[in-house]
Write a protein that holds these residues in place. Structure first.
Motif, PDB file in Angstrom:
ATOM      1  N   SER A 179      -3.678 -20.451   1.286  1.00 63.88           N
ATOM      2  CA  SER A 179      -2.452 -19.786   1.735  1.00 63.88           C
ATOM      3  C   SER A 179      -2.451 -18.339   1.246  1.00 63.88           C
ATOM      4  N   ILE A 180      -1.710 -17.511   1.936  1.00 60.80           N
ATOM      5  CA  ILE A 180      -1.602 -16.091   1.607  1.00 60.80           C
ATOM      6  C   ILE A 180      -0.198 -15.851   1.063  1.00 60.80           C
ATOM      7  N   TRP A 181      -0.121 -15.234  -0.120  1.00 59.72           N
ATOM      8  CA  TRP A 181       1.163 -14.899  -0.728  1.00 59.72           C
ATOM      9  C   TRP A 181       1.357 -13.391  -0.679  1.00 59.72           C
ATOM     10  N   VAL A 182       2.610 -12.984  -0.507  1.00 61.36           N
ATOM     11  CA  VAL A 182       2.906 -11.553  -0.406  1.00 61.36           C
ATOM     12  C   VAL A 182       4.305 -11.284  -0.956  1.00 61.36           C
ATOM     13  N   GLY A 183       4.468 -10.139  -1.604  1.00 64.35           N
ATOM     14  CA  GLY A 183       5.789  -9.695  -2.007  1.00 64.35           C
ATOM     15  C   GLY A 183       6.409  -8.892  -0.879  1.00 64.35           C
ATOM     16  N   GLU A 184       7.640  -9.217  -0.514  1.00 63.75           N
ATOM     17  CA  GLU A 184       8.364  -8.451   0.504  1.00 63.75           C
ATOM     18  C   GLU A 184       9.287  -7.497  -0.244  1.00 63.75           C
ATOM     19  N   SER A 185       8.773  -6.330  -0.522  1.00 61.23           N
ATOM     20  CA  SER A 185       9.429  -5.397  -1.433  1.00 61.23           C
ATOM     21  C   SER A 185      10.847  -5.034  -1.006  1.00 61.23           C
ATOM     22  N   VAL A 239      17.768  -8.680 -17.891  1.00 64.28           N
ATOM     23  CA  VAL A 239      17.514  -8.727 -19.326  1.00 64.28           C
ATOM     24  C   VAL A 239      16.365  -7.789 -19.667  1.00 64.28           C
ATOM     25  N   GLY A 240      16.642  -6.810 -20.518  1.00 67.41           N
ATOM     26  CA  GLY A 240      15.602  -5.887 -20.973  1.00 67.41           C
ATOM     27  C   GLY A 240      15.148  -4.888 -19.926  1.00 67.41           C
ATOM     28  N   SER A 241      15.900  -4.724 -18.860  1.00 66.15           N
ATOM     29  CA  SER A 241      15.449  -3.840 -17.792  1.00 66.15           C
ATOM     30  C   SER A 241      16.499  -2.782 -17.506  1.00 66.15           C
ATOM     31  N   VAL A 242      16.137  -1.851 -16.630  1.00 63.82           N
ATOM     32  CA  VAL A 242      17.065  -0.813 -16.210  1.00 63.82           C
ATOM     33  C   VAL A 242      17.027  -0.705 -14.698  1.00 63.82           C
ATOM     34  N   GLY A 243      17.994  -0.035 -14.138  1.00 59.90           N
ATOM     35  CA  GLY A 243      17.947   0.246 -12.708  1.00 59.90           C
ATOM     36  C   GLY A 243      18.943  -0.565 -11.913  1.00 59.90           C
ATOM     37  N   ASN A 244      18.967  -0.332 -10.644  1.00 60.02           N
ATOM     38  CA  ASN A 244      19.813  -1.036  -9.708  1.00 60.02           C
ATOM     39  C   ASN A 244      19.374  -2.495  -9.621  1.00 60.02           C
ATOM     40  N   PRO A 245      20.295  -3.451  -9.774  1.00 57.32           N
ATOM     41  CA  PRO A 245      19.898  -4.858  -9.781  1.00 57.32           C
ATOM     42  C   PRO A 245      19.578  -5.421  -8.393  1.00 57.32           C
ATOM     43  N   LEU A 246      18.730  -4.750  -7.664  1.00 62.54           N
ATOM     44  CA  LEU A 246      18.234  -5.245  -6.390  1.00 62.54           C
ATOM     45  C   LEU A 246      16.729  -5.433  -6.551  1.00 62.54           C
ATOM     46  N   PRO A 247      16.283  -6.656  -6.782  1.00 62.03           N
ATOM     47  CA  PRO A 247      14.883  -6.876  -7.152  1.00 62.03           C
ATOM     48  C   PRO A 247      13.912  -6.672  -5.990  1.00 62.03           C
ATOM     49  N   MET A 248      12.888  -5.893  -6.254  1.00 60.07           N
ATOM     50  CA  MET A 248      11.825  -5.656  -5.290  1.00 60.07           C
ATOM     51  C   MET A 248      10.573  -6.378  -5.785  1.00 60.07           C
ATOM     52  N   ALA A 249      10.116  -7.353  -5.023  1.00 60.03           N
ATOM     53  CA  ALA A 249       8.885  -8.048  -5.395  1.00 60.03           C
ATOM     54  C   ALA A 249       7.700  -7.132  -5.162  1.00 60.03           C
ATOM     55  N   GLY A 250       6.785  -7.128  -6.111  1.00 60.04           N
ATOM     56  CA  GLY A 250       5.596  -6.292  -5.999  1.00 60.04           C
ATOM     57  C   GLY A 250       4.340  -7.134  -5.913  1.00 60.04           C
ATOM     58  N   PRO A 251       3.266  -6.675  -6.537  1.00 61.85           N
ATOM     59  CA  PRO A 251       2.007  -7.414  -6.506  1.00 61.85           C
ATOM     60  C   PRO A 251       2.200  -8.867  -6.926  1.00 61.85           C
ATOM     61  N   ILE A 252       1.415  -9.740  -6.327  1.00 60.74           N
ATOM     62  CA  ILE A 252       1.600 -11.183  -6.482  1.00 60.74           C
ATOM     63  C   ILE A 252       0.235 -11.858  -6.535  1.00 60.74           C
ATOM     64  N   ALA A 253       0.130 -12.964  -7.284  1.00 61.25           N
ATOM     65  CA  ALA A 253      -1.139 -13.686  -7.369  1.00 61.25           C
ATOM     66  C   ALA A 253      -0.904 -15.080  -7.931  1.00 61.25           C
ATOM     67  N   GLY A 258      -1.782 -22.674 -11.369  1.00 56.69           N
ATOM     68  CA  GLY A 258      -1.221 -23.064 -10.074  1.00 56.69           C
ATOM     69  C   GLY A 258       0.107 -22.411  -9.747  1.00 56.69           C
ATOM     70  N   ASN A 259       0.651 -21.611 -10.663  1.00 61.43           N
ATOM     71  CA  ASN A 259       1.903 -20.908 -10.414  1.00 61.43           C
ATOM     72  C   ASN A 259       1.643 -19.534  -9.806  1.00 61.43           C
ATOM     73  N   ILE A 260       2.660 -19.006  -9.160  1.00 62.87           N
ATOM     74  CA  ILE A 260       2.592 -17.687  -8.529  1.00 62.87           C
ATOM     75  C   ILE A 260       3.279 -16.682  -9.457  1.00 62.87           C
ATOM     76  N   TYR A 261       2.572 -15.620  -9.790  1.00 59.11           N
ATOM     77  CA  TYR A 261       3.115 -14.574 -10.651  1.00 59.11           C
ATOM     78  C   TYR A 261       3.300 -13.304  -9.822  1.00 59.11           C
ATOM     79  N   PHE A 262       4.403 -12.608 -10.058  1.00 52.26           N
ATOM     80  CA  PHE A 262       4.638 -11.367  -9.326  1.00 52.26           C
ATOM     81  C   PHE A 262       5.460 -10.415 -10.178  1.00 52.26           C
ATOM     82  N   SER A 263       5.314  -9.136  -9.898  1.00 56.98           N
ATOM     83  CA  SER A 263       6.087  -8.135 -10.616  1.00 56.98           C
ATOM     84  C   SER A 263       7.426  -7.943  -9.922  1.00 56.98           C
ATOM     85  N   VAL A 264       8.419  -7.536 -10.710  1.00 58.29           N
ATOM     86  CA  VAL A 264       9.753  -7.279 -10.185  1.00 58.29           C
ATOM     87  C   VAL A 264      10.167  -5.881 -10.623  1.00 58.29           C
TER      88      VAL A 264
END
Length: 196
Positions: A66-72, A108-122, A127-133
């Motif tokens: 399967s192909i995983w992608v962040g929809e920023s 928690v521990g972050s700054v900025g507008n609380p609208l999460p943008m998913a970034g790189p993913i793997a 077996g879990n999917i990790y991605f940046s926010v």
């Protein structure tokens, strides 16, 4: 795409990654698509994301093909089944949003507008999917790395020690760890998933 002059609108945004089978996979965020190219037949297959203008980035292939992608800009992550072409989207916010049930809240521990943008993913070795926010800004802010369990839909998040560090890449090749680049702090981070 062959025979088309796509210009800047159709430019690749991310790095080409190994795809399912004999393909490579890449994102075309300005076109709201993910595509594969068969390395033997040179046939392109394009997958249009269901959410308009979702800006898909950070595409990767999992062990099951399967192909995983962040929809920023869509604030989602998505799974593409290359056999059927079906796309399952997982919203980060909303009634059933992945991040609305995270203990301690999203920022928690972050700054900025609380609208999460998913970034790189793997997909990591567990077996879990990790991605940046990150969060909307001139080039993205935030300091979160998230783990998504596709079977249970459970999410856990970790904040990097540096605020507004903007995790910008995910590498899962070392067993038991997730490595990531930190764009604004000029550092490399490591999450020990064996101990998490």
């Amino acid at each position: 795409m062959p025979g088309e002059i796509l210009g800047q609108v159709g430019a690749l945004f991310g790095i080409i990654k190994p795809g399912p089978g004999r393909t490579v996979v890449f994102d075309l965020p300005q076109l709201n698509k993910v595509a594969t190219l068969h390395v033997d037949t040179h046939v392109f297959t394009q997958y249009t994301m269901p959410t308009p203008n979702s800006f898909p980035v950070g595409v990767r292939t999992a062990a099951d093909g399967s192909i995983w992608v962040g929809e920023s800009l869509g604030m989602k992550i998505a799974r593409i089944d290359p056999v059927t072409g079906a796309i399952a989207e997982y919203p980060l916010l909303g009634v059933n949003g992945l991040l609305t049930s995270v203990p301690g809240g999203l920022l928690v521990g972050s700054v900025g507008n609380p609208l999460p943008m998913a970034g790189p993913i793997a997909e990591a070795g567990d077996g879990n999917i990790y991605f940046s926010v990150s969060f909307p800004a001139a080039f993205g802010l935030g300091n979160q790395v998230a783990r998504f369990n596709p079977a249970t839909r459970e999410v856990r998040m970790w904040a990097t020690p540096s605020s507004a560090s903007y995790p910008c890449d995910i590498n899962v090749h070392q067993p038991g760890a997730v490595w990531f680049g930190l764009l604004t702090t000029n550092r490399v981070g490591r999450l020990d998933i064996a101990a998490a």
